[in-house]
Design an enzyme around this catalytic site. Structure first.
Site, PDB file in Angstrom:
ATOM      1  CE  LYS A  75     -14.213 -10.571  19.062  1.00 55.47           C
ATOM      2  NZ  LYS A  75     -14.996 -11.132  17.936  1.00 55.47           N
ATOM      3  CB  SER A 110     -16.832 -14.077  19.180  1.00 58.55           C
ATOM      4  OG  SER A 110     -16.566 -13.169  18.112  1.00 58.55           O
ATOM      5  CB  SER A 153     -19.271 -12.344  16.344  1.00 60.47           C
ATOM      6  OG  SER A 153     -19.291 -13.746  16.402  1.00 60.47           O
TER       7      SER A 153
END
Length: 445
Positions: free
Chosen positions: A70, A145, A169
C-alpha cells in the site's frame, strides 16, 4: 499468481520472472490498483534469491513470494504517494520495517498500490489516481482505504499484499473483494515508515489468497529485531487445538453463515449468550473512536493542510477540517477512557475463545448505491476492534472472489455482476492471541 504456475508456498521458491511482473502490471492497469511497479527492486531481490538457491542455501520462509505494498508504506528507492497530489515525489531513503522483514524472508515487492488519500476513508472513493476497480464486479464498491492491495490479491496477480487498518481498511476491502484480510493485535507489528492516520488505532495488516501464506507472513512481520518471533500466546495460555468456544451472538437467527462455517469443526462449543452486551459495546466504542481519530488526523495534517488544503480530495479535506477545533484536554480524557474501555471490554469474551461476526452490516454495496450511511455500515463490525486493539480476520465464504462463482466471468478476471457480491465473516480473538486465531481459522470450512 496468474502465470500458470502453482502458487508459491513457504517451502518452495519460485523465482520472479518477466511474466509475473507483466501480470501484475496488467492487473494494476485493468483495476487501477497500482501507483508504481517496483521492477528494479524486484529484479535485485530475485537475483539474490537465485544466488542463494544456486549456492545451496535452503529457501527462506517466503522465498520468491511476490507481494504488493500500500502506497502509504515506505519502500526504499520509490516515492510514497499516499494516494494524494499533496506529496513529495522524492524516493524513500529507507523501507518500513514490515517491508524489510518480508524481504529478509525472501518475499519480493512488485508494486506500490493505489489507496484512499492518506488512508482517510473506508469507501475507497477518493484518490489522486482515481478509485480502484473491484475485480469481482466493477459495479461493486472496493471499499478502502487499502483497496489497491486487496484488488491485486483478488485478481490473483499477487498472493500477498500489505495494507493498513485504522477502522477496517484491510478487513473491509477484503470482504468487498473476496480475499483474506488480517488486522493483528494493536502494537504487535511496527508502524515505523508508515504514514499515520490515527496513531491510537493504526495497524499494518495483510491480504492473501491463502491462509497459510498469510500466517507465515504475519509470523515474519511480527518478528523482533533478532528475527525471532515473540511467543505472544504462551503468556496468556491460548495455545492448543482442543475444545473451543466461539460466540456468534451478532448473527441474526436467520443468518446461516456462522452455522455453515463452523459445522465441520470438532470439539467446538457455539454460544449466543452475549448478544445484548456485544451490541451495546459496538455502539459505545464509536464516539471514542470518532473523537480520537478526528483529533489525531488533524494533528498529523495541520501543517500540510494549512498550505495545501485546496489540493486535498474534497471529502478528505472535510474530514481533516472536522478535527480542527477539538481540544487537547478532551483528547487526553478520551485516551484515558480508551484505556479503560480496552481493559473492561475483555469481559465480553467471558468463557469464549473467539467471536464470530458479520464482516459488513449488509451486502457489498454498489458504487451507485452509496449514500450517507454506507461508511457506518462498512465499519459497524470492524472499527470496534481497532478501538479495542484485538486481532481480527476477514474470512471469505464460498462464492466469494474471482474464479469462485462470485460473478459470471468475462474471461479477463472480472465478474459481470451476475451475483449479489462476495460474502464474508470476521473472526476476532483475544489481544495477543493472533497465532491462536489464525490456527483456529485454518480449521474452518
Amino acid at each position: 499468481m496468474t502465470d500458470g504456475q502453482e502458487q508459491p508456498t513457504t517451502e518452495q521458491a519460485h523465482p520472479m520472472d518477466e511474466h509475473t511482473i507483466a501480470e501484475v502490471e496488467r492487473a494494476g492497469t485493468q483495476f487501477n490498483a497500482v501507483t508504481a511497479m517496483t521492477v528494479d527492486r524486484a529484479d535485485a531481490l530475485t537475483a539474490e534469491s537465485i544466488r542463494r538457491r544456486d549456492s545451496g542455501q535452503p529457501p527462506r520462509r517466503l522465498e520468491g513470494v511476490s507481494f504488493a505494498i500500500k502506497d502509504v508504506i515506505d519502500l526504499v528507492g520509490y516515492p510514497t504517494t499516499m494516494g494524494s497530489a499533496v506529496r513529495s515525489d522524492a524516493p524513500a531513503t529507507a523501507s518500513a520495517p514490515v517491508v524489510d522483514r518480508l524481504e529478509a524472508a525472501g518475499a519480493i515487492p512488485v508494486a506500490k498500490t493505489n489507496c484512499q488519500e492518506y488512508s482517510y476513508g473506508i469507501l475507497g472513493d477518493e484518490s489522486a489516481f482515481g478509485r480502484v476497480i473491484n475485480p469481482v464486479d466493477p459495479a461493486l464498491c472496493t471499499a478502502g482505504s487499502s483497496s489497491g492491495s486487496a484488488a491485486l490479491v483478488a485478481a490473483n496477480a499477487v498472493p500477498l499484499a500489505l495494507g493498513t487498518d485504522t477502522a477496517g481498511s484491510v478487513r473491509v476491502p477484503a470482504a468487498c473483494q473476496g480475499v483474506f484480510g488480517f488486522k493483528p493485535t494493536f502494537g504487535v507489528v511496527p508502524v515505523d515508515g508508515v504514514f499515520p492516520l490515527s496513531p491510537a488505532f493504526d495497524t499494518v495488516g495483510l491480504f492473501a489468497s491463502d491462509l497459510g501464506v498469510l500466517t507465515t507472513a504475519f509470523d515474519v512481520i511480527a518478528g523482533d529485531e533478532s528475527g525471532e518471533v515473540p511467543d505472544l500466546n504462551a503468556a496468556i495460555g491460548l495455545i492448543g487445538s482442543g475444545e473451543r468456544t466461539i460466540d456468534v451472538s451478532l448473527f441474526g437467527d436467520d443468518d446461516s453463515r456462522a452455522r455453515d462455517l463452523l459445522m465441520t469443526v470438532p470439539e467446538l462449543t457455539i454460544t449466543s449468550a452475549n448478544g445484548p452486551a456485544l451490541g451495546e459495546l459496538l455502539d459505545d466504542l464509536a464516539p471514542t473512536y470518532d473523537f480520537i481519530r478526528l483529533y489525531e488526523a488533524y494533528e498529523v495534517h495541520k501543517d500540510l493542510f494549512a498550505e495545501h488544503a485546496a489540493d486535498y480530495q474534497p471529502g478528505v479535506a472535510k474530514k481533516i477540517e472536522a478535527g480542527r477545533d477539538l481540544g487537547e484536554a478532551e483528547y487526553r480524557k478520551q485516551l484515558d477512557a480508551l484505556a479503560e474501555l480496552r481493559e473492561r471490554s475483555l469481559s465480553v469474551f467471558g468463557a469464549a475463545d473467539f467471536l464470530l461476526t458479520p464482516a459488513l452490516d449488509g451486502p457489498v454495496v454498489r458504487w451507485d448505491e452509496i449514500d450517507s450511511g454506507s461508511a457506518a455500515k462498512f465499519m459497524r463490525y470492524s472499527m470496534p476492534f481497532n478501538v479495542l486493539g484485538w486481532p481480527a480476520l476477514t474470512i471469505p465464504l464460498p462464492g466469494a472472489g474471482v474464479g469462485n462463482g462470485a460473478g459470471v466471468g468475462n474471461g479477463n478476471g472480472v465478474g459481470t455482476g451476475a451475483s449479489s457480491g462476495p460474502r464474508a465473516v470476521q473472526l476476532v480473538g483475544r489481544p495477543g492471541g493472533d497465532r491462536d486465531l489464525l490456527a483456529f481459522a485454518s480449521r474452518l470450512g
